[in-house]
Scaffold this active site. Sequence first.
Site, PDB file in Angstrom:
ATOM      1  CD  GLU A  92      -4.007  -8.551   5.224  1.00  0.00           C
ATOM      2  OE1 GLU A  92      -4.126  -7.332   5.400  1.00  0.00           O
ATOM      3  OE2 GLU A  92      -3.399  -9.062   4.262  1.00  0.00           O
ATOM      4  CG  HIS A 126      -1.971  -1.073   1.164  1.00  0.00           C
ATOM      5  ND1 HIS A 126      -2.867  -1.207   0.119  1.00  0.00           N
ATOM      6  CD2 HIS A 126      -2.259  -2.082   2.030  1.00  0.00           C
ATOM      7  CE1 HIS A 126      -3.659  -2.244   0.346  1.00  0.00           C
ATOM      8  NE2 HIS A 126      -3.316  -2.796   1.495  1.00  0.00           N
ATOM      9  CB  ALA A 141      -7.756  -2.147   8.295  1.00  0.00           C
ATOM     10  CG  ASP A 142      -7.416  -5.451   4.285  1.00  0.00           C
ATOM     11  OD1 ASP A 142      -8.278  -4.707   3.779  1.00  0.00           O
ATOM     12  OD2 ASP A 142      -6.218  -5.386   3.972  1.00  0.00           O
TER      13      ASP A 142
END
Length: 330
Positions: free
Chosen positions: A189, A86, A214-215
């Site tokens: 994830e 990312h 987060a994922d």
Amino acid sequence: MAPSDSKVSFLPCLERRRSKWGGLLLTNAVTPQATQRIVKMPGHKFAETIRSGKPQIGAWMQIPHVMVAETLAQTNLDFLLVDGEHAPIPPDALLDILPATERYGMPVLYRVAWNRIELIKAALDHGANGIMVPMVNSGAEAIEAVSSAKYPPAGKRGSGAWRASNYYQNDAEYRKNANSSLAVVLQIETREALNNLDDIASTPGVDALFIGPADLALSLGIEPGKLTHELLDACQAVANAAKKYGIASGSDVASIDYMIRLQELGLSLFTYGSDPDFILQGGRAVARDFHNALGGTIAEIDVNSVIASPKDAIAVDGLIIPSKSEGARQ
């Protein structure tokens, strides 16, 4: 040496000799002087430290510049996690980043953009101390990641660690130690990964499972940054699977204060913050302190809101873990 000498050291693995016709010939003989200059690339027991379960704290590097790498390398963190998924940091950017971090003995874990052999071997050939692979959802995908990172017979990584072996000067020794010394960290994830934790964690060659909160939250139908019992249960399941198979587990966190709670679950490998975050926090703190000292305010920015409390922060893969008292109220 003087130009008239018959043998002149030219490069570590080359000699320059004058032919009988007065020209110069290059050979691959190594002179004693050159041998003295052959040095080993910096080594780390990074994978061993991860496997030991000793708590480790690292930070994310997302700004692709050698000055950032060299500065972060002096922070006394345990490692840097250079983000190739990312952030605009492809494996070939490591050619600039690694010399800067190695100068200060800072291990680098590189997150590849995806579970692909060309990305994994490129990062390791450059000299990364380990790789993190995102979105590993099954035992088969875990095997593929490990195989890409290991030399035969444990894997299918090809010979060619050009920089990692100091341009092949230490190639045999590097290959001998690489399989055990380089870390392989797999990210959990998704709900699918949680359903396959035993298959993933039991894969030989995996050093740690690392939660991408987060994922994982998105996969579970939870808004990232909001803690639920389901998310905490998922973290506990990852920690339990890792412990069962003798490997480590970890997660990104949005506050150092919350790390104790995760350690109680059994996690030991952590990341906190990133270079953009450090810059923003540092600059905003200066602005806040300056305007507070003058008794004034910033016209367009409410510094009290931008310097949020840790529980309101979101990190790179940020998971918000409340204190025990907060958790009891949820």
